[in-house]
Design an enzyme around this catalytic site. Structure first.
Site, mmCIF file in Angstrom:
data_model
loop_
_atom_site.group_PDB
_atom_site.id
_atom_site.type_symbol
_atom_site.label_atom_id
_atom_site.label_comp_id
_atom_site.label_asym_id
_atom_site.label_seq_id
_atom_site.Cartn_x
_atom_site.Cartn_y
_atom_site.Cartn_z
ATOM 1 N N ASP A 123 41.115 34.826 76.728
ATOM 2 C CA ASP A 123 42.243 35.555 77.297
ATOM 3 C C ASP A 123 41.760 36.444 78.445
ATOM 4 O OD1 ASP A 123 44.910 36.194 77.512
ATOM 5 O OD2 ASP A 123 44.764 37.887 76.136
ATOM 6 N N HIS A 130 49.753 44.958 85.604
ATOM 7 C CA HIS A 130 49.540 45.204 84.168
ATOM 8 C C HIS A 130 48.273 46.026 83.947
ATOM 9 C CE1 HIS A 130 49.221 44.534 79.857
ATOM 10 N NE2 HIS A 130 48.012 44.029 80.022
ATOM 11 N N GLU A 196 52.774 40.034 74.643
ATOM 12 C CA GLU A 196 52.249 39.941 76.006
ATOM 13 C C GLU A 196 52.782 38.643 76.597
ATOM 14 O OE1 GLU A 196 47.954 40.573 75.912
ATOM 15 O OE2 GLU A 196 48.319 42.733 76.141
ATOM 16 N N GLU A 198 52.610 35.820 78.871
ATOM 17 C CA GLU A 198 51.521 35.192 79.628
ATOM 18 C C GLU A 198 51.840 33.718 79.855
ATOM 19 O OE1 GLU A 198 47.508 35.909 78.335
ATOM 20 O OE2 GLU A 198 48.033 37.736 77.247
ATOM 21 N N ASP A 228 50.819 36.571 73.590
ATOM 22 C CA ASP A 228 49.603 37.084 72.949
ATOM 23 C C ASP A 228 49.973 38.355 72.164
ATOM 24 O OD1 ASP A 228 46.861 37.188 72.426
ATOM 25 O OD2 ASP A 228 46.513 38.536 74.109
ATOM 26 N N ARG A 232 48.969 47.469 69.401
ATOM 27 C CA ARG A 232 48.455 48.456 70.356
ATOM 28 C C ARG A 232 47.710 49.609 69.697
ATOM 29 N NH1 ARG A 232 48.418 45.259 74.541
ATOM 30 N NH2 ARG A 232 50.491 44.522 75.128
ATOM 31 N N GLN A 235 44.369 48.274 68.762
ATOM 32 C CA GLN A 235 43.636 48.047 70.016
ATOM 33 C C GLN A 235 43.079 49.342 70.602
ATOM 34 O OE1 GLN A 235 46.107 46.181 72.990
ATOM 35 N NE2 GLN A 235 44.483 46.046 74.517
ATOM 36 N N LYS A 248 44.222 41.518 68.524
ATOM 37 C CA LYS A 248 44.734 40.311 69.183
ATOM 38 C C LYS A 248 44.584 39.073 68.310
ATOM 39 C CE LYS A 248 45.054 42.390 73.316
ATOM 40 N NZ LYS A 248 46.195 42.328 74.233
ATOM 41 N N THR A 252 48.667 34.067 68.374
ATOM 42 C CA THR A 252 49.023 33.824 69.774
ATOM 43 C C THR A 252 49.943 32.619 69.764
ATOM 44 O OG1 THR A 252 46.889 34.654 70.546
ATOM 45 C CG2 THR A 252 48.126 33.243 72.062
ATOM 46 N N GLU A 358 54.161 48.642 78.237
ATOM 47 C CA GLU A 358 54.464 49.103 79.592
ATOM 48 C C GLU A 358 55.943 49.454 79.748
ATOM 49 O OE1 GLU A 358 52.387 45.323 80.684
ATOM 50 O OE2 GLU A 358 52.290 46.370 82.612
HETATM 51 CA CA CA Z 1 46.504 39.079 76.427
#
Ligand code: CA
Length: 419
Positions: A123, A130, A196, A198, A228, A232, A235, A248, A252, A358
């Site tokens: 990843d 971002h 996420e 992506e 993904d 948070r 993380q 993570k 996914t 975000e």
């Molecule tokens: Ca990611």
């Protein structure tokens, strides 16, 4: 830009369909029979496994395995020939129409499976918007972009074992999260579970040496939507100094249809201007990004969805080809079925941000959904759905959707069952 390629199947010729003859994405489906390879066309699926078994397609039996991995390994000439041959079979006025019709199935009611065997999952972190947003929240605006960020596409090695196909439910994870002060972490269900948005690049051609960006681009079979899922709070506590790990690794999700690189060729565009020059071996040799509109929707349990963000893959600072080239610079071997996540795709404005982290600015600015509920992060029972399509002259090349529902955390994953 060329226009719509017309099919004898009327639903494949509408401006709204995700799957006109221009697209022909690759998936694996099952109905009454075991999973087999198919290509989406309009609201139908063409059973290419059965077509090859009857000699209407010839790819050395690689379409007989119930997944696309062996076919992908054949390389770009075979990929192109498949698109050419199937386009001929399904085109308006095709002399083979009567022979092909028995191998078309309605998409409705079939089960879609993982389209390929994920060899490894890497990843990246390649959207400047971002990386700037997250860096500002985690480290302050002055240290938002790490010093290496403008010089190479940063990535980490993820887990192939937790990649799942769209439709798979995702269980809220437990993990170690920071307490009120740094000295007292707690083991708890993630309270800041996130998406996420992506795009995933699927490597078709294996390699065992450093690739140029051009070689890397040619090795990519196609692209999928990729969510993904990210915890948070886990993380934020674990990520220094080695990067994400448990945050993570829950799941996914990828969309079930692989849109082949060749189908996206009319939508190629340049990466943004470089802030600092890249080393020669990481420079684009031409337009390497794609103009693909993307969105994410959130639907609380039993309620209508709200589109929470709209963005575009053309916002990325690094292309998948640059990422793959960088991945191989040390001699790292790549395998057929390697999956490369683009990194969260955020655009310049708040409404273009590709994660709830975000969008809600770390929970400080909750969103209000169309149904009235506030959201900073994902609540139990929420369904998250990604969608994407490139827009041509009177047609789309669509990815379908990538969806997953979040289930409540188990009470305590380490509690013994005494019953
Ligand atoms: Ca990611």
């Amino acid at each position: 830009m060329s226009g719509l390629i017309r099919s004898f199947l009327a639903p494949a010729n509408t401006p709204e369909t995700q799957f006109p003859l221009n697209n022909l994405p690759c998936g694996v489906f099952s109905d009454a029979e075991p999973p087999r390879c198919g290509m989406a066309i309009g609201d139908s699926i063409l059973d290419v496994q059965a077509l090859e078994a009857r000699g209407l397609l010839r790819f050395g039996g690689t379409l007989q395995t119930g997944e696309w991995t062996e076919f992908m390994a054949l390389g770009p000439d075979a990929w192109s020939r498949l698109r050419h041959d199937v386009t001929g079979l399904l085109a308006e006025g095709s002399p083979q129409e009567a022979a092909v019709r028995p191998f078309l199935r309605p998409q409705e009611g079939v089960v879609l499976h993982m389209p390929f065997r994920v060899a490894e999952y890497t990843d990246f972190y390649a959207s400047r918007h971002h990386a700037t947003n997250v860096g500002t929240m985690f480290r302050g605006v002055d240290n938002a972009l790490p010093p290496n960020w403008l010089h190479m596409p940063i990535g980490y090695n993820g887990r192939a074992s937790s990649v799942v196909v769209s439709g798979t439910d995702v269980r809220r994870p437990w993990g170690q999260v920071k307490g009120p002060d740094d000295s007292a972490p707690r083991f708890a269900p993630s309270a800041r579970f996130d998406i996420e948005l992506e795009l995933g690049a699927v490597v078709g051609v294996a390699s065992d040496h450093p690739l140029s960006v051009t070689e890397a681009d040619a090795a990519i079979f196609g692209y999928v939507l990729l969510n993904d899922w990210s915890a948070r709070d886990i993380q934020a506590w674990e990520y220094q100094p080695l990067g994400p790990f448990q945050a993570k690794a829950t799941a996914t999700s990828i969309s079930p249809w692989i849109v082949m690189s060749e189908a996206l060729r009319p939508f190629r565009c340049d990466t943004p201007a470089r802030v600092v020059p890249l080393p020669d071996h990481l420079c684009d040799a031409g337009p390497m990004l794609f103009d693909i509109g993307l969105e994410a929707a959130l639907a609380p349990a039993g309620k209508a969805e709200t589109i929470i963000t709209r963005t575009n893959y053309n916002e990325m600072y690094y292309s998948a080809a640059q990422q793959l080239a960088h991945h191989t610079t040390c001699g790292c071997p790549m395998r057929t079925g390697d999956l490369l996540g683009s990194g969260t795709i955020s655009g310049p404005q708040k409404k273009n941000r590709g994660s709830l982290l975000e969008l809600s600015w770390g929970g400080k600015e909750p969103l209000t959904l169309d149904t009235g509920e506030p959201r900073s992060f994902i609540e139990d029972g929420d369904r998250l759905t990604l969608r994407g399509a490139a827009t041509g002259d009177g047609y789309l090349v669509g990815f379908g959707s990538c969806t997953g529902r979040v289930l409540p955390a188990v009470n305590d994953p380490y509690a013994r069952d005494e019953t």
